[in-house]
Design an enzyme around this catalytic site. Structure first.
Site, PDB file in Angstrom:
ATOM      1  N   HIS A 195      17.232 -28.564   7.905  1.00 19.52           N
ATOM      2  CA  HIS A 195      16.112 -27.745   8.380  1.00 19.52           C
ATOM      3  C   HIS A 195      15.576 -28.213   9.723  1.00 19.52           C
ATOM      4  O   HIS A 195      14.994 -27.442  10.463  1.00 19.52           O
ATOM      5  CB  HIS A 195      15.062 -27.609   7.288  1.00 19.52           C
ATOM      6  CG  HIS A 195      15.591 -26.676   6.248  1.00 19.52           C
ATOM      7  ND1 HIS A 195      16.419 -27.117   5.251  1.00 19.52           N
ATOM      8  CD2 HIS A 195      15.547 -25.323   6.150  1.00 19.52           C
ATOM      9  CE1 HIS A 195      16.820 -26.073   4.546  1.00 19.52           C
ATOM     10  NE2 HIS A 195      16.308 -24.976   5.062  1.00 19.52           N
ATOM     11  N   ARG A 302      11.190 -17.857   5.878  1.00 13.99           N
ATOM     12  CA  ARG A 302      11.231 -19.096   5.085  1.00 13.99           C
ATOM     13  C   ARG A 302       9.803 -19.596   4.884  1.00 13.99           C
ATOM     14  O   ARG A 302       9.240 -20.220   5.784  1.00 13.99           O
ATOM     15  CB  ARG A 302      12.023 -20.177   5.835  1.00 13.99           C
ATOM     16  CG  ARG A 302      13.515 -19.967   5.901  1.00 13.99           C
ATOM     17  CD  ARG A 302      14.165 -21.189   6.538  1.00 13.99           C
ATOM     18  NE  ARG A 302      15.594 -21.212   6.382  1.00 13.99           N
ATOM     19  CZ  ARG A 302      16.459 -20.740   7.291  1.00 13.99           C
ATOM     20  NH1 ARG A 302      16.023 -20.232   8.419  1.00 13.99           N
ATOM     21  NH2 ARG A 302      17.755 -20.814   7.071  1.00 13.99           N
ATOM     22  N   ARG A 338      10.873 -14.766   1.550  1.00 17.04           N
ATOM     23  CA  ARG A 338      11.589 -15.545   0.541  1.00 17.04           C
ATOM     24  C   ARG A 338      10.595 -16.411  -0.220  1.00 17.04           C
ATOM     25  O   ARG A 338       9.741 -17.062   0.388  1.00 17.04           O
ATOM     26  CB  ARG A 338      12.642 -16.433   1.203  1.00 17.04           C
ATOM     27  CG  ARG A 338      13.379 -17.274   0.169  1.00 17.04           C
ATOM     28  CD  ARG A 338      14.502 -18.041   0.753  1.00 17.04           C
ATOM     29  NE  ARG A 338      14.042 -19.148   1.561  1.00 17.04           N
ATOM     30  CZ  ARG A 338      14.870 -19.956   2.212  1.00 17.04           C
ATOM     31  NH1 ARG A 338      16.172 -19.750   2.151  1.00 17.04           N
ATOM     32  NH2 ARG A 338      14.410 -20.952   2.923  1.00 17.04           N
ATOM     33  N   GLU A 440      23.797 -17.912  -2.787  1.00 15.50           N
ATOM     34  CA  GLU A 440      24.081 -19.152  -2.062  1.00 15.50           C
ATOM     35  C   GLU A 440      24.659 -20.228  -2.969  1.00 15.50           C
ATOM     36  O   GLU A 440      24.878 -21.353  -2.544  1.00 15.50           O
ATOM     37  CB  GLU A 440      22.853 -19.644  -1.285  1.00 15.50           C
ATOM     38  CG  GLU A 440      21.541 -19.517  -1.982  1.00 15.50           C
ATOM     39  CD  GLU A 440      20.357 -19.857  -1.078  1.00 15.50           C
ATOM     40  OE1 GLU A 440      20.547 -20.234   0.079  1.00 15.50           O
ATOM     41  OE2 GLU A 440      19.218 -19.770  -1.572  1.00 15.50           O
ATOM     42  N   ASN A 463      24.432 -21.235   4.470  1.00 18.29           N
ATOM     43  CA  ASN A 463      24.201 -22.678   4.643  1.00 18.29           C
ATOM     44  C   ASN A 463      24.395 -23.394   3.307  1.00 18.29           C
ATOM     45  O   ASN A 463      25.055 -24.419   3.216  1.00 18.29           O
ATOM     46  CB  ASN A 463      22.787 -22.952   5.154  1.00 18.29           C
ATOM     47  CG  ASN A 463      22.470 -22.160   6.393  1.00 18.29           C
ATOM     48  OD1 ASN A 463      23.375 -21.750   7.090  1.00 18.29           O
ATOM     49  ND2 ASN A 463      21.198 -21.931   6.660  1.00 18.29           N
ATOM     50  N   ASP A 464      23.790 -22.815   2.285  1.00 16.16           N
ATOM     51  CA  ASP A 464      23.949 -23.421   0.966  1.00 16.16           C
ATOM     52  C   ASP A 464      25.268 -23.032   0.317  1.00 16.16           C
ATOM     53  O   ASP A 464      25.896 -23.856  -0.351  1.00 16.16           O
ATOM     54  CB  ASP A 464      22.773 -23.035   0.058  1.00 16.16           C
ATOM     55  CG  ASP A 464      21.560 -23.890   0.369  1.00 16.16           C
ATOM     56  OD1 ASP A 464      21.741 -25.112   0.533  1.00 16.16           O
ATOM     57  OD2 ASP A 464      20.454 -23.345   0.476  1.00 16.16           O
ATOM     58  N   ARG A 474      24.656 -30.837   2.888  1.00 18.74           N
ATOM     59  CA  ARG A 474      24.580 -30.286   4.236  1.00 18.74           C
ATOM     60  C   ARG A 474      23.866 -31.179   5.240  1.00 18.74           C
ATOM     61  O   ARG A 474      23.927 -30.941   6.437  1.00 18.74           O
ATOM     62  CB  ARG A 474      23.940 -28.885   4.206  1.00 18.74           C
ATOM     63  CG  ARG A 474      22.509 -28.835   3.778  1.00 18.74           C
ATOM     64  CD  ARG A 474      22.097 -27.412   3.390  1.00 18.74           C
ATOM     65  NE  ARG A 474      21.230 -26.788   4.376  1.00 18.74           N
ATOM     66  CZ  ARG A 474      20.563 -25.663   4.157  1.00 18.74           C
ATOM     67  NH1 ARG A 474      20.667 -25.032   3.008  1.00 18.74           N
ATOM     68  NH2 ARG A 474      19.792 -25.153   5.074  1.00 18.74           N
ATOM     69  N   CYS A 511      21.954 -14.115   5.803  1.00 19.62           N
ATOM     70  CA  CYS A 511      20.876 -14.741   6.564  1.00 19.62           C
ATOM     71  C   CYS A 511      21.144 -16.217   6.843  1.00 19.62           C
ATOM     72  O   CYS A 511      20.312 -16.898   7.418  1.00 19.62           O
ATOM     73  CB  CYS A 511      19.541 -14.556   5.848  1.00 19.62           C
ATOM     74  SG  CYS A 511      19.514 -15.311   4.228  1.00 19.62           S
TER      75      CYS A 511
HETATM   76  C1  PEP Z   1      21.043 -20.531   3.498  1.00 17.53           C
HETATM   77  O1  PEP Z   1      21.195 -21.375   2.616  1.00 17.53           O
HETATM   78  O2  PEP Z   1      21.997 -20.032   4.138  1.00 17.53           O
HETATM   79  C2  PEP Z   1      19.696 -20.054   3.840  1.00 17.53           C
HETATM   80  C3  PEP Z   1      19.513 -19.041   4.652  1.00 17.53           C
HETATM   81  O3  PEP Z   1      18.641 -20.723   3.305  1.00 17.53           O
HETATM   82  P1  PEP Z   1      18.149 -22.174   3.811  1.00 17.53           P
HETATM   83  O4  PEP Z   1      18.931 -22.530   5.032  1.00 17.53           O
HETATM   84  O5  PEP Z   1      16.691 -22.069   4.081  1.00 17.53           O
HETATM   85  O6  PEP Z   1      18.452 -23.043   2.636  1.00 17.53           O
HETATM   86 MG    MG Z   2      19.546 -21.751   1.292  1.00 20.31          MG
END
Ligand code: PEP
Ligand code: MG
Length: 582
Positions: A195, A302, A338, A440, A463-464, A474, A511
């Site tokens: 993040h 977020r 979210r 995710e 991302n997840d 990650r 996203c």
């Molecule tokens: C993701 O996991 O791709 C996502 C958009 O959520 P975050 O990055 O906030 O976990």
């Molecule tokens: Mg995520």
């Protein structure tokens, strides 16, 4: 001599400037005994340290402009309150007297005791507050040890235009530093979708992570160039290198100005397919930029940044007011909020990694919807606020990290109950509010068809999804090399999700960061993606690619990609396509 260091690029842009090193967790605390006759002096020394720490915090608070996001002020207020609290202001004095020990040691013992209490807490939101304890204790310790506070922790302009080289940074460090006008940052650790990295992109700060051994080669005040696109840091560049990068800074500016012309153009492929291009937002400063770049709404808000840097979670009214502010800035554009996605790397504000207690596998733990369902008192106020806000503009609710259908059913039930509650209280909301889920977790992607039957929309969080598909953390730079959006397994899960949404007749968006990476845009279009939600700084670039693409010509490529055995093979196919369509 110029030294070149290679890290991983996380936020584009070139910065040239002098270094400011941030190194935390260097506080060496030892016990030494004092004589009874020294007791009063030791207590006085402790009291003075508390007073000076308070002075430092007040000074920062008084120097931040009113436009600063509320989270920074709330963070400072929380720390000021902690300095008044008996657990930190009084208890160490009792320990000094009892053990006849130095103030630093007494404070360390008290900190350990507090952190243990936090670690024992079942409430994982509260347990994240141990990081605040560390922040405050470290500040007092630095005073006691006659060490200077970290530069971004005191009000000053000394880090303005500086390039920060740090071992690691938290999201709150990043916000605070950006507030003081840093030019770029590079860290030794961290992951590209942490993040902190996402925040850097959203704040538009060039950033590099995984710059191993940076501290061995870079000193305070060194002149460096940070190339956020290639992940390279050049230390002590010669004149010609510097002028090369100065030119590339100018070119970059010109490029962004030219992209600006696309702002009001429709997002449509060459063969006439309309694509929905939305924005990801986090901080209040992002609210305005959604319209500035011509996004068609917010595909991911977020909300966990609302919970950052403070002692207690926001209440229903605060959520409600914030959502109304976003709706106001969006002037009629849809807002996808979210629900809280706290946990994993989103819980550490400060020197949290020195607590000595890190739950193993936090990314696999009580995160996101798991946490919200376990702690309904944390969840309900947010859901109620979302429902109430939906009476004032197009709001959609999005649930992160769904793993099984029961979780989804539980949330839907909770929302139904809250709707009844609002009906009874004659409070308005959108009775047709759309509820979607993030895909995710591989389990959810494989079963996307089942989720699609009950939800109004799906959004792929790559991302997840990549983290969990590849079994890598990650934020762990040691396994970054396995983070591959083009791994066939990831692409198959994305395709399964898109197809499931199509079959059920509901929209599927993406996203995760992959949606904003222009080298993946054509592939995603080929896989059937028609909605993208990306950070505002990437939006126009993605639009440019979409508008230059004939989707009907992507069929052969998509087929080849889905049959390829490795990410490298797929990458090559994409590069060929990029040169063909350039
Ligand atoms: C993701 O996991 O791709 C996502 C958009 O959520 P975050 O990055 O906030 O976990
Ligand atoms: Mg995520």
């Amino acid at each position: 001599m110029t030294i070149s260091l290679q890290g991983v690029s996380v936020s584009r842009g070139v910065a040239i400037g002098q270094v400011h090193i941030v190194q935390r967790d260097q506080l060496d605390v030892h016990e030494y005994k004092i004589r009874k006759t020294q007791l009063d002096d030791e207590i006085l020394r402790f009291n003075d340290a508390i007073a000076l720490s308070r002075q430092q915090l007040r000074a920062i608070r008084d120097h931040i402009p009113v436009s600063t996001s509320v989270d920074i002020s709330a963070f400072l207020d929380t720390h000021l309150l902690m300095l008044e609290d008996v657990t930190l202001a009084e208890e160490p004095k009792r320990i000094i007297k009892e053990r006849l020990c130095n103030a630093e040691w007494a404070l360390k013992l008290q900190r350990d005791a507090l952190v243990n209490v936090f670690n024992e807490m079942a409430d994982s939101y509260l347990s994240t507050r141990r990081d605040d304890v560390d922040h405050v204790v470290n500040r007092i310790l630095r005073v006691l040890l006659n060490q200077k506070p970290l530069l971004h922790e005191v009000p000053n302009n000394n880090i303005k235009n500086r390039i920060i080289i740090a071992d690691d940074l938290t999201p709150s460090d990043t916000v605070l530093m950006q507030h003081y006008g840093i030019a770029a940052f590079a860290t030794e650790y961290g992951g590209p979708t942490s993040h902190t990295a996402i925040l850097a992109r959203s704040l538009g700060i060039p950033a590099i992570i995984g710059l191993h051994n940076a501290h061995r080669f870079i000193k305070n005040d060194d002149m460096v160039i940070v190339d956020g696109s290639t992940g390279v840091v050049l230390v002590d560049p010669d004149r010609s290198t510097k002028s090369y990068y100065e030119k590339s800074q100018r070119d970059e500016k010109r490029y962004y100005v030219s992209l600006g012309k696309l702002k009001n153009a429709p997002t449509q492929s060459k063969d006439g397919i309309s694509i929905m291009l939305m924005a990801n937002i986090e901080l209040p400063k992002d609210f305005e930029s959604v319209r500035d770049v011509g996004a068609k709404g917010v595909g991911l808000y977020r909300t966990e940044f609302l919970y950052m840097n403070r002692e207690t979670p926001p209440d229903e009214e605060e959520h409600y007011e914030t959502y109304l502010n976003v709706l106001k800035a969006l002037r009629g554009l849809p807002l996808t909020i979210r629900t809280l996605d706290l946990g994993a790397d989103k819980q550490v504000d400060g020197a949290g990694n020195q607590t000595g207690h890190v739950r193993s596998n936090p990314a696999l733990g009580l995160r996101a919807i798991r946490l919200c369902l376990k702690e309904p008192e944390l969840f309900r106020p947010q859901l109620r606020a979302m429902l109430r806000a939906s009476a004032h503009g197009p709001v959609r609710i999005m649930i992160p990290m769904l793993t099984n259908i029961q979780e989804m059913q539980q949330v839907l039930q909770m929302i139904d109950d809250l709707k009844k509650e609002l009906d009874n209280q004659l409070i308005k909301y959108d009775t047709d509010i759309k509820i979607g889920g993030m895909i995710e977790v591989p389990a959810a992607a494989i079963c996307a068809d089942i989720f699609a039957k009950k939800l109004d929309f799906l959004s792929i969080g790559t991302n997840d999804l990549i983290q969990y598909t590849m079994a890598i953390d990650r934020v762990n730079d040691e396994v970054n090399y396995l983070y591959d959006p083009l791994h066939p397994a990831v692409l198959r899960l994305i395709k399964t999700t898109i197809d499931a949404g199509k079959k059920a007749g509901i929209p599927v968006s993406m996203c995760g960061e992959m949606a904003g990476e222009k080298e993946h845009t054509q592939l995603l279009l080929g896989l059937g993606l028609r909605e993208f939600s990306v950070h505002t700084s990437a939006l126009l670039e993605v639009k440019k690619i979409i508008n230059n693409t004939d989707i009907s010509e992507l069929k052969t490529l998509t087929k080849k990609v889905l049959n390829a055995a490795t990410g490298a093979e797929i990458n090559l196919l994409l590069q060929q396509l990029a040169t063909e369509t350039a």
